[in-house]
Scaffold this motif. Structure first.
Motif, PDB file in Angstrom:
ATOM      1  N   ALA A  60     119.124  34.778 -72.357  1.00 17.41           N
ATOM      2  CA  ALA A  60     118.927  33.740 -72.448  1.00 17.41           C
ATOM      3  C   ALA A  60     117.442  33.335 -73.145  1.00 17.41           C
ATOM      4  CB  ALA A  60     118.385  33.690 -70.918  1.00 17.41           C
ATOM      5  N   SER A  61     117.363  35.169 -73.625  1.00  7.48           N
ATOM      6  CA  SER A  61     115.788  34.737 -74.113  1.00  7.48           C
ATOM      7  C   SER A  61     116.295  34.603 -74.912  1.00  7.48           C
ATOM      8  CB  SER A  61     115.153  36.567 -73.523  1.00  7.48           C
ATOM      9  OG  SER A  61     114.005  36.381 -74.471  1.00  7.48           O
ATOM     10  N   GLU A  62     117.026  35.186 -75.995  1.00  5.84           N
ATOM     11  CA  GLU A  62     117.060  35.206 -76.951  1.00  5.84           C
ATOM     12  C   GLU A  62     117.846  33.237 -77.828  1.00  5.84           C
ATOM     13  OE1 GLU A  62     120.872  38.016 -77.437  1.00  5.84           O
ATOM     14  OE2 GLU A  62     119.764  39.382 -78.205  1.00  5.84           O
ATOM     15  N   LYS A  63     118.007  33.370 -76.689  1.00  7.51           N
ATOM     16  CA  LYS A  63     118.901  31.110 -76.025  1.00  7.51           C
ATOM     17  C   LYS A  63     117.356  31.300 -76.627  1.00  7.51           C
ATOM     18  CE  LYS A  63     123.066  31.360 -74.539  1.00  7.51           C
ATOM     19  NZ  LYS A  63     124.268  30.920 -73.863  1.00  7.51           N
ATOM     20  N   ARG A  64     116.295  30.870 -75.880  1.00 12.54           N
ATOM     21  CA  ARG A  64     115.139  29.580 -75.893  1.00 12.54           C
ATOM     22  C   ARG A  64     114.556  30.219 -77.421  1.00 12.54           C
ATOM     23  NH1 ARG A  64     113.352  32.264 -72.028  1.00 12.54           N
ATOM     24  NH2 ARG A  64     114.153  31.473 -70.172  1.00 12.54           N
ATOM     25  N   MET A 110     116.011  31.010 -79.803  1.00  8.19           N
ATOM     26  CA  MET A 110     116.416  30.169 -80.961  1.00  8.19           C
ATOM     27  C   MET A 110     116.745  29.063 -81.373  1.00  8.19           C
ATOM     28  SD  MET A 110     120.525  30.210 -81.669  1.00  8.19           S
ATOM     29  CE  MET A 110     119.670  31.778 -83.643  1.00  8.19           C
ATOM     30  N   ALA A 111     116.301  28.900 -79.787  1.00  5.84           N
ATOM     31  CA  ALA A 111     115.821  26.711 -79.592  1.00  5.84           C
ATOM     32  C   ALA A 111     114.539  26.350 -80.437  1.00  5.84           C
ATOM     33  CB  ALA A 111     116.554  26.274 -78.271  1.00  5.84           C
ATOM     34  N   LEU A 112     113.796  26.840 -79.900  1.00  4.78           N
ATOM     35  CA  LEU A 112     112.818  26.704 -80.597  1.00  4.78           C
ATOM     36  C   LEU A 112     112.503  26.886 -82.173  1.00  4.78           C
ATOM     37  CD1 LEU A 112     110.013  29.082 -77.479  1.00  4.78           C
ATOM     38  CD2 LEU A 112     110.193  25.952 -77.942  1.00  4.78           C
ATOM     39  N   GLN A 113     112.915  27.315 -82.459  1.00  4.56           N
ATOM     40  CA  GLN A 113     112.913  28.197 -84.006  1.00  4.56           C
ATOM     41  C   GLN A 113     113.994  26.523 -84.332  1.00  4.56           C
ATOM     42  OE1 GLN A 113     115.364  31.604 -85.112  1.00  4.56           O
ATOM     43  NE2 GLN A 113     113.318  33.234 -84.214  1.00  4.56           N
ATOM     44  N   LEU A 156     111.808  17.737 -77.644  1.00  5.47           N
ATOM     45  CA  LEU A 156     112.361  18.581 -78.273  1.00  5.47           C
ATOM     46  C   LEU A 156     111.927  20.192 -77.546  1.00  5.47           C
ATOM     47  CD1 LEU A 156     113.924  17.681 -81.554  1.00  5.47           C
ATOM     48  CD2 LEU A 156     115.093  17.417 -79.292  1.00  5.47           C
ATOM     49  N   MET A 157     110.468  20.108 -77.566  1.00  4.97           N
ATOM     50  CA  MET A 157     109.942  21.324 -76.848  1.00  4.97           C
ATOM     51  C   MET A 157     110.184  21.768 -75.789  1.00  4.97           C
ATOM     52  SD  MET A 157     108.472  23.963 -79.709  1.00  4.97           S
ATOM     53  CE  MET A 157     108.096  23.509 -81.536  1.00  4.97           C
ATOM     54  N   THR A 162     118.253  23.726 -70.477  1.00  5.84           N
ATOM     55  CA  THR A 162     119.016  23.407 -71.746  1.00  5.84           C
ATOM     56  C   THR A 162     119.561  24.624 -71.970  1.00  5.84           C
ATOM     57  OG1 THR A 162     116.636  22.673 -72.068  1.00  5.84           O
ATOM     58  CG2 THR A 162     118.107  22.998 -74.206  1.00  5.84           C
ATOM     59  N   MET A 163     119.035  26.166 -71.521  1.00 13.01           N
ATOM     60  CA  MET A 163     120.060  27.073 -72.625  1.00 13.01           C
ATOM     61  C   MET A 163     121.836  27.030 -72.179  1.00 13.01           C
ATOM     62  SD  MET A 163     117.726  28.618 -73.203  1.00 13.01           S
ATOM     63  CE  MET A 163     117.098  27.461 -72.926  1.00 13.01           C
TER      64      MET A 163
END
Length: 688
Positions: free
Chosen positions: A381-385, A387-390, A645-646, A654-655
């Motif tokens: 979940a942390s990695e997904k968040r 990546m989403a922010l990036q 979006l942020m 959202t994950m």
């Protein structure tokens, strides 16, 4: 010379010499350099002839291509190969049996139902025989089986074909790989293709002929393929589909080697025609023809071994009244084996530089594709968040750049997105042109008459030169400004629609790995579009309400008025000069009073005021409207998207949307697989 010695021709059979001369025969050989010597091979040496093509170069080259094909490189690059083609029952499998020393499936109809790659490896160990069969079934399951003895090869190939096809009569494009290592096989790899069938039998697809031909074309059309065309001696060669297909893709015959089979079935008298073919006098092939005699079904049933078949073949050709005159290199399985091995070696060496270049080029293309596909999707979940922010940050940065007139040079995005600002400017320019077109012509007689009538009707008891004219100017100005509201809204709509479409394209590319998230981004674009649409229209309409005030700073208006007065003065001077010239030319006296007529009612002054204000208002409007549009469409909308979006990217819920599209995952895996086999291929090629 004694009565036990005779001077006899070497063309006379040796047995006949013994009958004529007794047991002791002395043969004197007169060597003719123009004739090829016909060496007699002893039975002990005969089976070794199959390996005569072996040398230090052949095995590494053939191993190289086998390894590359084993890596799956033939999915990316055409590899050098020998493709065996022939009409149904032409004897292809019999030829390959004789070369490989293993019995392949036999029978009537289509026996070879899948391409069969035979990798033959020579071993110096006389007692060695090893085999292996590899294939993927129709469910894409990989099978690999060690073959314990050569007698079971045919059954295993038949079993593989059944697993790869639908029913016992079906065909498949997928490859069966058969590896054979033995002391009595040459260093050679060939691909046996299904025989060309003309009619479908029970259980076969009705388009069987077309499907087989399509499969054969895939191989023979490649310039990297040596074509081994197997033809029956007892069939009219002109009707052989295999030779027709070889000619279709190898018109000069430079890649085709013809093999004539079943010479023992020839009708008496037909040998002359076959000799002409063998001597390249009928259907010319640069590589020529070789004639062979393999085991028939009767010989197989009687238990004749492949080694015994070689003895029978040699006796047949050496004793034949026509074929015995052929050069030894023109007949026999051993010579065919040697020739194929030699041709394949030459072919591989010739194509090596091009093959290396193809691998390097494909490797660069694949690395670029991998770069474009990006890294593997996150799992936690942390990695997904993160990546989403990036992704959101990248999207907003690109959107901001495009809406401020900057370029995005990332080739991942289509070049048309860089036209956003320039196309918007064209819409703004079109607004200026519309304002100019709709500006009333103050020189128009109808406008002048209308103004005069309205001035007369609004006049009270004042003198003619004291008229209160501002209300008229204000009325005409408001009428002009009102005509520009619709074009201004149209300009906004065009820019807004174009911006929305480009933002969608950018979102698709930025979030393409995650279709669900990409859809969320598009929803945000449409939401902010709706908000922007309402707010911007309100501001534009509010602006036009302000323009109803009909106001300008004295300095701004004065500049335009003085410009119009100067223009009017010049026009009067030019008109006076023109009249003076005409009067002089025709000796006419000009009335000085008419020259000094003044605009007592002030119509000209009102018209100049109108023209001056039209210019001031149009210039102001054509600056302010684009600024309002940019403020809402370019700034506020992008800012609104960023906030929404942020929030979405930071939301735990959202994950679930950070799931990669299955097609994208498949594409990445395929790309990785291709990259791996290309790296292995490059490594192998660098060793040569």
């Amino acid at each position: 010379m004694s009565n036990r010695q005779r001077s006899l021709s070497l063309t006379m059979p040796l047995e006949l010499l013994r009958v004529l001369c007794g047991d002791t025969v002395t043969v004197t050989v007169i060597y003719n350099r123009s004739m090829e010597p016909k060496a007699i091979v002893s039975p002990a040496e005969r089976t070794k002839a199959l390996t005569s093509s072996f040398d230090a170069e052949v095995r590494p080259l053939i191993d190289l291509v086998d390894k590359l094909r084993g890596y799956g490189l033939d999915r990316d690059i055409h590899l050098p190969s020998v493709a065996v083609i022939g009409d149904q029952s032409a004897g292809k499998s019999s030829v390959l049996e004789a070369i490989s020393g293993v019995q392949l499936p036999r029978g009537t109809g289509i026996v070879t139902r899948c391409p069969l790659e035979m990798r033959m490896k020579h071993s110096e160990d006389k007692d060695m025989w090893e085999g292996k069969i590899m294939y993927k079934d129709k469910h894409d399951m990989h099978h690999e089986e060690v073959i314990l003895n050569r007698e079971s090869v045919g059954d295993l190939v038949r079993k593989a074909q059944n697993k790869m096809t639908d029913g016992a009569k079906g065909i498949s494009d997928n490859l069966i790989t058969l590896e054979v290592t033995s002391s009595d096989v040459p260093d050679l790899t060939v691909i046996d293709l299904p025989g060309i069938a003309r009619n479908a039998v029970d259980g076969q697809p009705v388009d069987i002929e077309a499907r087989i031909k399509d499969m054969i074309r895939k191989y023979v059309k490649r310039q990297e393929t040596i074509i081994l065309a197997v033809l029956q001696c007892n069939v009219d060669i002109a009707t052989c589909e295999a030779l027709k297909m070889a000619k279709e893709f190898d018109g000069e015959g430079g890649r085709t080697l013809g093999v004539l089979t079943k010479p023992d079935l020839l009708d008496k008298g037909a040998e002359t025609s076959v000799m002409r073919i063998l001597n390249n006098m009928e259907f010319t092939l640069s590589k020529g023809y070789i004639i062979v005699k393999c085991r028939g079904q009767e010989a197989v049933s009687e238990g004749q071994s492949l080694k015994q078949a070689l003895d029978v073949e040699e006796d047949f050709f050496r004793s034949h009244r026509h074929f015995s005159s052929l050069r030894p290199s023109q007949w026999g399985i051993p010579n065919l084996s040697e020739r194929l091995s030699r041709e394949l070696k030459k072919h591989i060496k010739k194509l090596l530089p091009e093959l290396k270049e193809d691998v390097r080029r494909k490797l660069l293309e694949t690395e670029k594709q991998l770069h474009d596909l990006g890294e593997d999707p996150p799992e936690t979940a942390s990695e997904k968040r993160q990546m989403a922010l990036q992704m959101v940050t990248k999207f907003i940065n690109i959107a901001t750049a495009l809406t401020t007139g900057q370029r995005c040079d990332d080739t991942k995005f289509p070049p048309e997105i860089n036209n956003l600002y320039s196309n918007s400017r064209r819409s703004f320019t079109e607004l200026i042109k519309t304002a100019e077109r709709k500006q009333p012509d103050t020189k128009n007689h109808e406008l002048r008459t209308d103004l005069q009538q309205r001035m007369d009707s609004s006049r009270g008891r004042e003198f003619c030169n004291f008229g209160g004219k501002f209300e008229l100017v204000e009325s005409y100005a408001r009428d002009y400004i009102s005509k520009l509201e619709a074009p201004a809204l149209q300009c906004f709509s065009a820019v807004h629609s174009m911006t929305t479409e480009i933002l969608k394209i950018v979102a698709e590319k930025c979030f393409e790995k995650f279709p669900d998230f990409a859809q969320r981004a598009k929803d945000v674009i449409m939401k902010t579009r709706k908000d922007t649409n309402h707010e911007c229209k309100e501001d534009i309409q509010s602006y036009f309400e302000m323009e109803n005030l009909v106001y300008s700073q004295d300095k701004t208006y004065g500049v335009e008025l003085r410009s119009e007065e100067e223009k009017k003065r010049k026009e009067k001077d030019e008109e006076r000069e023109r009249k003076q010239k005409n009067a002089t030319k025709f000796h006419i006296q000009i009335d000085s009073d008419s020259e000094n007529d003044e605009d007592v009612n002030g119509v000209d002054k009102v018209l100049m005021s109108l023209t001056s204000y039209y210019l001031v208002a149009a210039r102001r409007l054509c600056d302010v409207i684009p600024m309002i549009i940019q403020q809402h469409v370019f700034r506020k909308q992008v800012k609104g998207m960023q906030i929404l979006l942020m929030d979405i990217a930071s939301d735990e819920r959202t994950m679930v949307h950070i799931q990669e599209d299955p097609d994208m995952a498949y594409m990445r895996n395929e790309c990785k697989s291709r990259h791996q086999r290309l790296l292995l291929a490059e490594e192998e090629l660098d060793k040569i």
